[in-house]
Design a protein around this motif. Sequence first.
Motif, PDB file in Angstrom:
ATOM      1  N   CYS A   7       1.008  -1.618   0.009  1.00 29.18           N
ATOM      2  CA  CYS A   7       0.350  -0.478  -0.032  1.00 29.18           C
ATOM      3  C   CYS A   7       1.195   1.173   0.150  1.00 29.18           C
ATOM      4  O   CYS A   7       2.334   1.354  -0.541  1.00 29.18           O
ATOM      5  CB  CYS A   7      -0.708  -0.138   1.035  1.00 29.18           C
ATOM      6  N   LEU A   8       0.068   1.817   0.309  1.00 30.83           N
ATOM      7  CA  LEU A   8       1.165   3.552   0.462  1.00 30.83           C
ATOM      8  C   LEU A   8       1.968   3.776   1.332  1.00 30.83           C
ATOM      9  O   LEU A   8       3.144   3.974   1.755  1.00 30.83           O
ATOM     10  CB  LEU A   8       0.494   4.393   0.418  1.00 30.83           C
ATOM     11  N   GLY A   9       1.784   3.503   2.868  1.00 28.11           N
ATOM     12  CA  GLY A   9       2.621   3.969   3.752  1.00 28.11           C
ATOM     13  C   GLY A   9       2.508   3.079   5.222  1.00 28.11           C
ATOM     14  O   GLY A   9       4.071   3.015   5.611  1.00 28.11           O
ATOM     15  N   ASN A  10       2.216   1.100   4.149  1.00 23.67           N
ATOM     16  CA  ASN A  10       2.225   0.169   4.956  1.00 23.67           C
ATOM     17  C   ASN A  10       2.106   0.565   6.756  1.00 23.67           C
ATOM     18  O   ASN A  10       3.128  -1.012   7.515  1.00 23.67           O
ATOM     19  CB  ASN A  10       4.026  -0.617   4.636  1.00 23.67           C
ATOM     20  N   ILE A  11       1.515   0.650   6.760  1.00 22.32           N
ATOM     21  CA  ILE A  11       0.951   1.370   8.035  1.00 22.32           C
ATOM     22  C   ILE A  11      -0.213   0.611   8.061  1.00 22.32           C
ATOM     23  O   ILE A  11      -1.091   0.374   9.569  1.00 22.32           O
ATOM     24  CB  ILE A  11       1.005   1.964   8.656  1.00 22.32           C
ATOM     25  N   CYS A  12      -1.465   0.768   7.302  1.00 20.30           N
ATOM     26  CA  CYS A  12      -2.749   0.754   7.396  1.00 20.30           C
ATOM     27  C   CYS A  12      -3.731  -0.466   6.377  1.00 20.30           C
ATOM     28  O   CYS A  12      -3.746  -2.347   6.696  1.00 20.30           O
ATOM     29  CB  CYS A  12      -4.078   1.768   7.154  1.00 20.30           C
ATOM     30  N   ARG A  13      -3.306  -0.403   5.563  1.00 21.15           N
ATOM     31  CA  ARG A  13      -4.335  -1.888   4.341  1.00 21.15           C
ATOM     32  C   ARG A  13      -2.950  -2.764   4.730  1.00 21.15           C
ATOM     33  O   ARG A  13      -2.827  -3.674   4.389  1.00 21.15           O
ATOM     34  CB  ARG A  13      -4.448  -1.072   3.140  1.00 21.15           C
ATOM     35  N   GLY A  40       5.796   4.314  -0.090  1.00 17.94           N
ATOM     36  CA  GLY A  40       6.359   5.934   0.269  1.00 17.94           C
ATOM     37  C   GLY A  40       7.004   5.460   2.095  1.00 17.94           C
ATOM     38  O   GLY A  40       6.707   3.960   2.580  1.00 17.94           O
ATOM     39  N   GLY A  41       7.955   6.058   2.108  1.00 14.48           N
ATOM     40  CA  GLY A  41       9.031   5.900   3.184  1.00 14.48           C
ATOM     41  C   GLY A  41       8.684   6.022   4.563  1.00 14.48           C
ATOM     42  O   GLY A  41       9.732   6.015   5.537  1.00 14.48           O
ATOM     43  N   TRP A  42       8.187   7.105   4.749  1.00 13.77           N
ATOM     44  CA  TRP A  42       7.441   8.397   6.186  1.00 13.77           C
ATOM     45  C   TRP A  42       7.748   7.087   7.099  1.00 13.77           C
ATOM     46  O   TRP A  42       7.895   7.686   8.059  1.00 13.77           O
ATOM     47  CB  TRP A  42       6.212   8.563   5.676  1.00 13.77           C
ATOM     48  N   HIS A  43       7.220   6.013   7.182  1.00 13.76           N
ATOM     49  CA  HIS A  43       6.448   5.237   8.176  1.00 13.76           C
ATOM     50  C   HIS A  43       7.513   3.752   8.457  1.00 13.76           C
ATOM     51  O   HIS A  43       7.312   3.439   9.375  1.00 13.76           O
ATOM     52  CB  HIS A  43       4.770   4.914   8.418  1.00 13.76           C
ATOM     53  N   VAL A  44       8.337   3.962   8.043  1.00 15.29           N
ATOM     54  CA  VAL A  44       9.776   2.892   8.024  1.00 15.29           C
ATOM     55  C   VAL A  44      10.216   2.817   9.545  1.00 15.29           C
ATOM     56  O   VAL A  44      10.281   3.771  10.121  1.00 15.29           O
ATOM     57  CB  VAL A  44      10.713   3.432   7.086  1.00 15.29           C
ATOM     58  N   GLY A  45       9.913   1.075   9.784  1.00 18.38           N
ATOM     59  CA  GLY A  45      10.902   0.938  11.605  1.00 18.38           C
ATOM     60  C   GLY A  45       9.446   1.125  12.072  1.00 18.38           C
ATOM     61  O   GLY A  45       9.640   1.005  13.579  1.00 18.38           O
ATOM     62  N   ALA A  68       7.329  -1.568   9.495  1.00 14.65           N
ATOM     63  CA  ALA A  68       6.929  -0.788   8.280  1.00 14.65           C
ATOM     64  C   ALA A  68       8.294  -0.797   7.016  1.00 14.65           C
ATOM     65  O   ALA A  68       9.197  -0.889   7.754  1.00 14.65           O
ATOM     66  CB  ALA A  68       6.256   0.530   7.862  1.00 14.65           C
ATOM     67  N   GLN A  69       7.994  -1.389   5.846  1.00 12.11           N
ATOM     68  CA  GLN A  69       9.492  -1.086   5.223  1.00 12.11           C
ATOM     69  C   GLN A  69       8.585   0.038   3.780  1.00 12.11           C
ATOM     70  O   GLN A  69       8.112  -0.692   3.640  1.00 12.11           O
ATOM     71  CB  GLN A  69       9.805  -2.990   5.238  1.00 12.11           C
ATOM     72  N   GLN A  70       9.841  -0.033   2.914  1.00 11.56           N
ATOM     73  CA  GLN A  70       9.511   0.411   2.309  1.00 11.56           C
ATOM     74  C   GLN A  70      10.010   0.006   1.068  1.00 11.56           C
ATOM     75  O   GLN A  70      10.912  -1.303   1.184  1.00 11.56           O
ATOM     76  CB  GLN A  70      10.607   2.057   1.483  1.00 11.56           C
ATOM     77  N   LEU A  71       9.235  -0.235  -0.335  1.00 10.42           N
ATOM     78  CA  LEU A  71       9.099  -1.631  -1.248  1.00 10.42           C
ATOM     79  C   LEU A  71      10.445  -0.627  -2.015  1.00 10.42           C
ATOM     80  O   LEU A  71      11.555   0.295  -2.322  1.00 10.42           O
ATOM     81  CB  LEU A  71       7.667  -1.239  -1.644  1.00 10.42           C
ATOM     82  N   HIS A  72      11.495  -1.824  -2.245  1.00 10.63           N
ATOM     83  CA  HIS A  72      12.621  -2.099  -3.137  1.00 10.63           C
ATOM     84  C   HIS A  72      12.698  -2.504  -4.399  1.00 10.63           C
ATOM     85  O   HIS A  72      11.511  -3.564  -4.018  1.00 10.63           O
ATOM     86  CB  HIS A  72      14.013  -1.662  -2.686  1.00 10.63           C
ATOM     87  N   SER A  73      13.062  -2.047  -5.294  1.00  8.88           N
ATOM     88  CA  SER A  73      13.263  -3.501  -6.176  1.00  8.88           C
ATOM     89  C   SER A  73      13.001  -4.638  -6.471  1.00  8.88           C
ATOM     90  O   SER A  73      12.550  -5.052  -6.925  1.00  8.88           O
ATOM     91  CB  SER A  73      14.345  -2.451  -7.937  1.00  8.88           C
ATOM     92  N   GLY A  74      14.200  -5.436  -5.381  1.00 12.02           N
ATOM     93  CA  GLY A  74      14.657  -6.114  -5.075  1.00 12.02           C
ATOM     94  C   GLY A  74      13.591  -7.260  -4.680  1.00 12.02           C
ATOM     95  O   GLY A  74      13.437  -8.313  -5.399  1.00 12.02           O
ATOM     96  N   HIS A  75      12.531  -6.498  -4.079  1.00 12.87           N
ATOM     97  CA  HIS A  75      11.301  -7.250  -3.508  1.00 12.87           C
ATOM     98  C   HIS A  75      10.724  -7.968  -4.545  1.00 12.87           C
ATOM     99  O   HIS A  75      10.023  -9.012  -5.055  1.00 12.87           O
ATOM    100  CB  HIS A  75      10.264  -5.907  -3.173  1.00 12.87           C
ATOM    101  N   LEU A  76      10.830  -7.250  -6.414  1.00  6.35           N
ATOM    102  CA  LEU A  76       9.727  -7.924  -7.236  1.00  6.35           C
ATOM    103  C   LEU A  76      10.326  -9.016  -7.747  1.00  6.35           C
ATOM    104  O   LEU A  76      10.182  -9.733  -8.932  1.00  6.35           O
ATOM    105  CB  LEU A  76      10.185  -6.240  -8.445  1.00  6.35           C
ATOM    106  N   ASP A  77      11.754  -9.437  -7.180  1.00  9.03           N
ATOM    107  CA  ASP A  77      12.256 -10.566  -7.866  1.00  9.03           C
ATOM    108  C   ASP A  77      12.045 -12.204  -6.921  1.00  9.03           C
ATOM    109  O   ASP A  77      12.114 -12.826  -7.072  1.00  9.03           O
ATOM    110  CB  ASP A  77      13.837 -10.396  -8.353  1.00  9.03           C
ATOM    111  N   THR A  78      12.369 -11.266  -5.801  1.00  8.92           N
ATOM    112  CA  THR A  78      11.953 -11.701  -3.922  1.00  8.92           C
ATOM    113  C   THR A  78      10.872 -12.748  -4.184  1.00  8.92           C
ATOM    114  O   THR A  78      10.283 -13.541  -3.976  1.00  8.92           O
ATOM    115  CB  THR A  78      11.831 -11.728  -3.023  1.00  8.92           C
TER     116      THR A  78
END
Length: 147
Positions: A7-13, A40-45, A68-78
Motif C-alpha cells: 500500500c502507500l504507507g505500510n501502516i494500514c491496509r 512511501g517511506g514515511w513510516h519505515v521502522g 513498516a518497510q519501503q518497497l524496493h526493486s529487490g522485492h520484485l524478484d523475491t
Amino acid sequence: MKILMVCLGNICRSPLAHGVMQHLVEGEGLNWYIDSAGTGGWHVGYPPDPRAIAVAKRYGIDISRQCAQQLHSGHLDTFDLIFTMDRSNLRNVLALAQTPAQRSRIRLFMEDKEVPDPYYDDGLFEPVYQLIETRCRELIEVLKTVK
Ligand code: 4NP
C-alpha cells in the motif's frame, strides 16, 4: 508461494492484508511466506497504525509486531506475487519494474477494485478489514490450485 502486500504507507491496509493472509494460510497448513511494504517511506521502522492493530485484534490476529518497510526493486524478484491495494500503488510498483517477468507478478489485490485508504477515516477500518479478509480467502482458494 511468496506474496508481498503493498500500500502507500505500510501502516494500514497492507499490514492488515499481510496479517490476515498469514493467519489464514497458517490455518490451512500452507507453508507460504507473506510480507508487506509501502511505496512511501514515511513510516519505515514503525509498527502498524493503532487502528489497524485494533481491528485485526478484534478478529484474533496480532499485527502489532510488524514493522513498516519501503518497497524496493529487490522485492520484485523475491516474491511470486505482489498485490497492491489501489491503482496508484499499482502504477508506482509497475514503474519500479524493469522486466516483463517482474511486471507479470504485480497485480491489483482486488483485481478490478481498490481497497479504500482508511488513514483519514476511522470508520473505514472495519469495512477495509472485511474486504481484505474476503479477498484473502478467495485468493487462497485460487492460488492453492496453482502451487
Ligand atoms: P496505508 O495508509 O497506505 O494503507 O498504510 C496510509 C498511511 C499513511 C499515509 C497515507 C495512507 N500517509 O499519508 O502518511
